[in-house]
Write an enzyme that holds these catalytic residues in place. Sequence first.
Site, PDB file in Angstrom:
ATOM      1  N   GLY A  49      54.000 -15.713  14.346  1.00 42.89           N
ATOM      2  CA  GLY A  49      55.257 -14.940  14.356  1.00 42.89           C
ATOM      3  C   GLY A  49      56.330 -15.673  13.569  1.00 42.89           C
ATOM      4  O   GLY A  49      57.109 -15.072  12.840  1.00 42.89           O
ATOM      5  N   TRP A  59      55.567 -15.341   9.943  1.00 40.83           N
ATOM      6  CA  TRP A  59      55.849 -13.973   9.472  1.00 40.83           C
ATOM      7  C   TRP A  59      57.271 -13.899   8.930  1.00 40.83           C
ATOM      8  O   TRP A  59      57.557 -13.201   7.967  1.00 40.83           O
ATOM      9  CB  TRP A  59      55.685 -12.987  10.645  1.00 40.83           C
ATOM     10  CG  TRP A  59      56.037 -11.577  10.293  1.00 40.83           C
ATOM     11  CD1 TRP A  59      55.209 -10.640   9.755  1.00 40.83           C
ATOM     12  CD2 TRP A  59      57.308 -10.941  10.434  1.00 40.83           C
ATOM     13  NE1 TRP A  59      55.880  -9.464   9.561  1.00 40.83           N
ATOM     14  CE2 TRP A  59      57.176  -9.625   9.977  1.00 40.83           C
ATOM     15  CE3 TRP A  59      58.552 -11.368  10.912  1.00 40.83           C
ATOM     16  CZ2 TRP A  59      58.224  -8.711   9.970  1.00 40.83           C
ATOM     17  CZ3 TRP A  59      59.603 -10.462  10.907  1.00 40.83           C
ATOM     18  CH2 TRP A  59      59.430  -9.151  10.443  1.00 40.83           C
ATOM     19  N   HIS A  60      58.186 -14.672   9.552  1.00 44.38           N
ATOM     20  CA  HIS A  60      59.589 -14.602   9.137  1.00 44.38           C
ATOM     21  C   HIS A  60      59.838 -15.254   7.789  1.00 44.38           C
ATOM     22  O   HIS A  60      60.843 -14.969   7.145  1.00 44.38           O
ATOM     23  CB  HIS A  60      60.488 -15.243  10.194  1.00 44.38           C
ATOM     24  CG  HIS A  60      60.707 -14.361  11.373  1.00 44.38           C
ATOM     25  ND1 HIS A  60      59.839 -14.312  12.438  1.00 44.38           N
ATOM     26  CD2 HIS A  60      61.673 -13.456  11.655  1.00 44.38           C
ATOM     27  CE1 HIS A  60      60.277 -13.437  13.319  1.00 44.38           C
ATOM     28  NE2 HIS A  60      61.381 -12.889  12.870  1.00 44.38           N
ATOM     29  N   GLY A  61      58.974 -16.146   7.396  1.00 48.65           N
ATOM     30  CA  GLY A  61      59.203 -16.762   6.103  1.00 48.65           C
ATOM     31  C   GLY A  61      58.177 -17.833   5.836  1.00 48.65           C
ATOM     32  O   GLY A  61      57.631 -18.445   6.757  1.00 48.65           O
ATOM     33  N   PHE A  98      62.739 -11.161   5.121  1.00 49.31           N
ATOM     34  CA  PHE A  98      61.488 -11.421   5.856  1.00 49.31           C
ATOM     35  C   PHE A  98      60.413 -10.397   5.524  1.00 49.31           C
ATOM     36  O   PHE A  98      60.616  -9.500   4.784  1.00 49.31           O
ATOM     37  CB  PHE A  98      61.751 -11.454   7.359  1.00 49.31           C
ATOM     38  CG  PHE A  98      62.778 -12.463   7.731  1.00 49.31           C
ATOM     39  CD1 PHE A  98      62.716 -13.749   7.199  1.00 49.31           C
ATOM     40  CD2 PHE A  98      63.833 -12.148   8.558  1.00 49.31           C
ATOM     41  CE1 PHE A  98      63.683 -14.683   7.514  1.00 49.31           C
ATOM     42  CE2 PHE A  98      64.800 -13.082   8.877  1.00 49.31           C
ATOM     43  CZ  PHE A  98      64.722 -14.349   8.355  1.00 49.31           C
TER      44      PHE A  98
END
Lengths: 528, 417
Positions: free
Chosen positions: A325, A328-330, A528
């Site tokens: 997770g 996933w944001h960066g 993102f």
Amino acid sequence: MLFNSYEFLFFYFPVTFAAFFAIGRYSRSLAALWLFAASLFFYGWWNPAYVSLLIGSILFNFAMGSAISREHQRGRLASAKGLLIAAVSGDLALLGYYKYANFFLSSANQLLGTGWHLEAIILPLGISFFTFTQIAFLVDAYRGEVKERNFIHYGLFVTYFPHLIAGPVLHHKEMMPQFAQAQTYRPHWENVSVGLTIFIIGLFKKTVLADGVAQYATPIFDAATVGQALTLFEAWGGALAYTFQLYFDFSGYSDMAIGLSRMFGVKLPLNFHSPYKATSIVEFWRRWHMTLSRFLRDYLYFALGGNRKGTVRRYVNLMVTMLLGGLWHGAGWTFLVWGGLHGLYLCINHAWTHLANRLWFKPLLPKQLGKLLAWSTTFMAVVIGWVFFRASSFDAALEMLQGMAGLNGIAIPNAIAVRLGNSWQTLTDLGFTTYLGGGSQFIYTWLWIAFLLTVVVAMPNTQQIMNRFEPVLQVHLADERSEIRLMAWLYSALSWKPNGIWALATGVIAGLGVFAMSRISEFLYFQF
Amino acid sequence: MGGANLHKHFIQVFTATFLAACFLGAGLNYLVDPYSLFGTRRIPGFNERKPTASERVRVTKPYMASRAKPRVVIGGNSRPEIGLNPQSVCWKDTDQPVFNTAIPGADVFMQVRYVQHAVESGKARRILFGVDFLDYLVDSKKATGEVDWDRLGRSFDGRLRAGSGIFGMPLSYQQAEDFLSGLFSMVAFGDSIMTVASQRDPLSATRREDGFNPALDYLPIIRNEGQAVLFLQKNAEVRKRLQHDDLGVLDVDSGQSMPLLALRHLLQWAKSRDVEVVLFINPYHSDYLLQIEASGKWKVFEEWKRQLTAAADEYGVPLWDFNAFDPTSTESPPPRDDRQSMLEWYWEPAHYRHELGDLMLAAMLGRSCEMNPNLPHFGVRITPASLQSHLDSLRSDMKQFIDQNPEVLRRLFEPNS
């Protein structure tokens, strides 16, 4: 195109909205096609070249989803599974190339001392969102929960402009019935007034609150990037300002998305439910970016076995889910650390609950005090997490944390110190020092923080304000113990009704929101 | 009223309120005109002072210049903006209107473009252009290459076109954007309220219609924290700016630099239009000059003056140097706990007061300016012939000053001792 831009508000949206219902009077299919095309235009406004990438991804997933459904219907599950694996791999490969290729190469270069090089790849806007939306569709197709034969409807579901770029992450099964309903193609005053109000609240959150406080976060994180030693108040000021910036930015965006969609008569799922009121990290994640949490839970955590394979595996699964997770944001180590930190928080939270339930049958502290302690611990943990989330590098994050720990001393601007009179002597004895300049910056930082902290813990959220008019798909019912709630009377006082007072208030808030657009800024979650 | 009608009524009232709020806000912004963007009449007690205009001068000065239609234009950075007063007694009626289009923190090219715009706005015949050492420092290890002036001017050229003014059509896109964002803006709205609220505060900052910055911002700091603080802060800033080893005035290959090219461009342009230019090197407090020396950049400082002298000579314009170790520049800042005393000639090491600016105008314009005749003669006009002896004498004055005032070096470089 940004929701908080003049071209969107005064050109794109009115034209798209009016034409959709005008066409809808004659043909629902054509109206859906119009909205699909308008959504592609919305996407292409930013970078026309990537529209073909988006269309390619939609065609691929639609074809694969149809094939998976067909195999599933024929009872050929092994073949359906093979197709699912191929399709998800294709999606992840695309995401991996655009989002993570440079990160993996540079990490490999650092670890192995190699000199591999790739040209800089521009991240297609919203690729994480439209990839996840479609992976969910493929998995649901494999499970036999959805099938879609109408390409236009499928394309509209993926590209639907309110959610395309930064979510909420949608489920095919919650959207398609709404696009299929005849009443969606006819305008309703209630949808317009409810949707407009939600949109205006979101616009205000973004342009007035998030952008207003951003100017006190950015310089501090920039200073940390160049290795400047930050004192206690500077570092906390920057970290807290960012904490509120991010919340109002992203929840504002989500409100705008929900409101815009509601004007078309389509309800979206809730994405935020006052996360900063949460009294535990578990509860925080039930309230922050809820559609992503739902996705990660349903398609990753459960797929890993969830809590069905024993306690240790449960904690491992939690960590893996949160690490991914985070990624996933960066594509960066700071995001991985942020995810890992939250994984750790969640494990501690679960272990603590487990232990506390066995050790103490009655709470040790008075109820309100216990709640306050739980809230402040949760909030601090979240703020520390955001430092990694925002910092440009791991070193910059450590620089911030050092400052927050008071390792660089406690200082206030000289201009304030000279006004404190005799109390300054007491503070000097406690080790306070001064620095030159930055007096008004200091005062405004802490005024903004005090104001926004009050807003996030005392005010009802958008869903609660609009509760009489079913603003979202699933109503989030919060347990009273799971949050702190100050000034409970505000909740009923601020319950929206379509009356003159609310119309006046919403009109003024809209004016302020539009006026604040003169400093246009992008939404944080676009990256993102 | 039925449900649908309630919602319809809501939308009607909402729309009316939204439009009214926008136009009331814009109306207030126009009437108060917190940045002097529209040129709304300044009314004492209502909007005469402009405390929030300081961060907008890059946007507003071109419009102010268009309205002022100056005969004399003052250009440069924040030093002449604060130091040279268009209402000084040194000016004759025939010089007026004088407009100060100096822009704080601007690079030389931007300073030049704003001067050109102001000159064109009023068919001005004279330019006083202040040059500042730090603005001309470049990385001497890098090549200047081909300068893309269009790109450098992209952020402001749109507002420099002829026809500026609210209704001075045709508007460029940038001008339209400036006006709309001055009208429909939350920050402007807050600043309008702040402007009206601070009219009675004698220490509130302002920008005058003639472009001058009376530097009133310094007064509350001096009253509350003392002028020593201003010196400490600016000295630290200058030290930081000068600390890079590769700073020079010429680049590695062409013997040129972007700032010097921009200056030559101005001189050439003025010559072709028969506009008189007076170049002047801003005065610095001795603290500032000693920082240059301490950073090892004194030779670069001298080289810069050589380049300026050559450029001025090439285009036949006078060049004045106001650097000196004399009673004006060597006043000591008051002690840290003194919140009353103020220096006579300087706000802080980098910014001189307009009283010193008047001495400079007297020298450059060759006028007495109704001043006390006992005041020192200030400034030296330098030519290629006099340059070397001028540089030598300034260097020896500095040495003498250091020998006679060792405590100044201690204050500057060992502040905690």
